[in-house]
Design a protein around this motif. Structure first.
Motif, PDB file in Angstrom:
ATOM      1  N   VAL A  32       0.873  -1.171   0.000  1.00  0.00           N
ATOM      2  CA  VAL A  32       0.000   0.000   0.000  1.00  0.00           C
ATOM      3  C   VAL A  32       0.909   1.220   0.000  1.00  0.00           C
ATOM      4  CG1 VAL A  32      -1.743   1.310   1.277  1.00  0.00           C
ATOM      5  CG2 VAL A  32      -1.822  -1.202   1.275  1.00  0.00           C
ATOM      6  N   GLY A  33       0.719   2.127  -0.959  1.00  0.00           N
ATOM      7  CA  GLY A  33       1.505   3.360  -1.021  1.00  0.00           C
ATOM      8  C   GLY A  33       2.937   3.129  -1.479  1.00  0.00           C
ATOM      9  N   GLY A  34       3.804   4.116  -1.182  1.00  0.00           N
ATOM     10  CA  GLY A  34       5.225   4.005  -1.473  1.00  0.00           C
ATOM     11  C   GLY A  34       5.671   4.440  -2.852  1.00  0.00           C
ATOM     12  N   VAL A  35       4.746   4.871  -3.709  1.00  0.00           N
ATOM     13  CA  VAL A  35       5.091   5.235  -5.078  1.00  0.00           C
ATOM     14  C   VAL A  35       5.721   6.638  -5.104  1.00  0.00           C
ATOM     15  CG1 VAL A  35       4.115   5.675  -7.380  1.00  0.00           C
ATOM     16  CG2 VAL A  35       3.271   3.776  -5.999  1.00  0.00           C
ATOM     17  N   ALA A  36       6.712   6.822  -5.963  1.00  0.00           N
ATOM     18  CA  ALA A  36       7.388   8.117  -6.106  1.00  0.00           C
ATOM     19  C   ALA A  36       6.391   9.222  -6.470  1.00  0.00           C
ATOM     20  CB  ALA A  36       8.467   8.030  -7.182  1.00  0.00           C
ATOM     21  N   PRO A  37       6.704  10.459  -6.097  1.00  0.00           N
ATOM     22  CA  PRO A  37       5.839  11.583  -6.469  1.00  0.00           C
ATOM     23  C   PRO A  37       5.762  11.728  -7.988  1.00  0.00           C
ATOM     24  CG  PRO A  37       7.491  12.260  -4.861  1.00  0.00           C
ATOM     25  CD  PRO A  37       7.861  10.885  -5.319  1.00  0.00           C
ATOM     26  N   PRO A  38       4.832  12.537  -8.478  1.00  0.00           N
ATOM     27  CA  PRO A  38       4.737  12.770  -9.920  1.00  0.00           C
ATOM     28  C   PRO A  38       6.052  13.304 -10.492  1.00  0.00           C
ATOM     29  CG  PRO A  38       2.810  13.665  -8.792  1.00  0.00           C
ATOM     30  CD  PRO A  38       3.794  13.247  -7.733  1.00  0.00           C
ATOM     31  N   ALA A  39       6.400  12.853 -11.696  1.00  0.00           N
ATOM     32  CA  ALA A  39       7.657  13.234 -12.340  1.00  0.00           C
ATOM     33  C   ALA A  39       7.808  14.750 -12.462  1.00  0.00           C
ATOM     34  CB  ALA A  39       7.760  12.572 -13.709  1.00  0.00           C
ATOM     35  N   GLN A  40       6.716  15.467 -12.708  1.00  0.00           N
ATOM     36  CA  GLN A  40       6.812  16.922 -12.901  1.00  0.00           C
ATOM     37  C   GLN A  40       7.252  17.664 -11.646  1.00  0.00           C
ATOM     38  OE1 GLN A  40       3.989  15.133 -13.344  1.00  0.00           O
ATOM     39  NE2 GLN A  40       2.214  16.177 -12.469  1.00  0.00           N
ATOM     40  N   GLU A  41       7.263  16.975 -10.484  1.00  0.00           N
ATOM     41  CA  GLU A  41       7.736  17.598  -9.252  1.00  0.00           C
ATOM     42  C   GLU A  41       9.250  17.500  -9.090  1.00  0.00           C
ATOM     43  OE1 GLU A  41       5.607  16.325  -5.767  1.00  0.00           O
ATOM     44  OE2 GLU A  41       3.663  16.559  -6.762  1.00  0.00           O
ATOM     45  N   CYS A  42       9.908  16.802 -10.011  1.00  0.00           N
ATOM     46  CA  CYS A  42      11.364  16.680  -9.978  1.00  0.00           C
ATOM     47  C   CYS A  42      11.925  17.479 -11.151  1.00  0.00           C
ATOM     48  CB  CYS A  42      11.790  15.212 -10.071  1.00  0.00           C
ATOM     49  SG  CYS A  42      13.587  14.984 -10.067  1.00  0.00           S
TER      50      CYS A  42
END
Length: 183
Positions: A147-157
């Motif tokens: 449950v969860g743990g996925v990286a933030p959206p790419a546009q935030e990097c």
């Protein structure tokens, strides 16, 4: 330290501890997993724990010049069926029990989680070990029920975020498999 949430688990109430692994191995119910994530034929379930922690990502530039969230490792606390802390899990990846036994794993196979927005399920093999205890007979580790743990959206990097580290909450169940029964 956060306590695990009260939620039904596939093994409840027969989640294992090293001391009762042999006696309860047959009673444990685990979800059906893709064939690539199954341990070797003849493997026995040695231990099952629930992990609560974070997956750590850092914003960095990839070899192709694109900005991306790069995985740095997990940090999690491992709990038994009675919600007692039994160990920890960290980058390597490693699993360490309170008895001093420790293993380091290497990913062998991955499959998308059936839960949207969750990190993949994994099968890992043991590449090194230290200490003596409950992890001695372990040959493979499964990560399931994520449950969860996925990286933030790419546009935030982006370039302005270089070096920014984020810690994303996750939970998972880890099943430890061995070719011989627990001592």
């Amino acid at each position: 330290m956060r306590r695990p949430p009260d939620r039904p688990r596939t093994c409840w109430p027969a989640c294992l501890t090293p001391a009762n692994a042999t006696a309860n191995a047959i009673a444990v119910k685990v979800p059906d997993v893709p064939p690539a994530l199954r341990p070797a034929d003849g493997s026995r379930l040695v231990l099952q724990v629930h992990a609560i922690g974070v997956q750590i990502y850092e914003c960095a530039q990839a070899a192709n010049g694109a900005w991306e969230w790069q995985f740095r490792g997990p940090e999690a606390t491992l709990f038994d069926a009675r919600n007692a802390k039994v160990g920890d899990h960290g980058a390597g990846p490693f699993w360490r029990l309170e008895d001093g036994s420790r293993i380091v794993g290497q990913a062998k196979a991955s499959s998308p989680s059936p839960t949207a927005g969750a990190i993949p399920w994994l099968l890992l093999t043991v590449k090194s070990r230290s200490g003596t205890g409950g992890l001695d007979p372990v040959d493979a580790v499964q990560r399931i029920n994520t449950v969860g743990g996925v990286a933030p959206p790419a546009q935030e990097c982006v370039a302005a975020a270089t070096g920014r580290t984020v810690r994303i909450d996750y939970t998972a169940d880890y099943l430890f498999w061995g070719s011989t029964p627990s001592r």
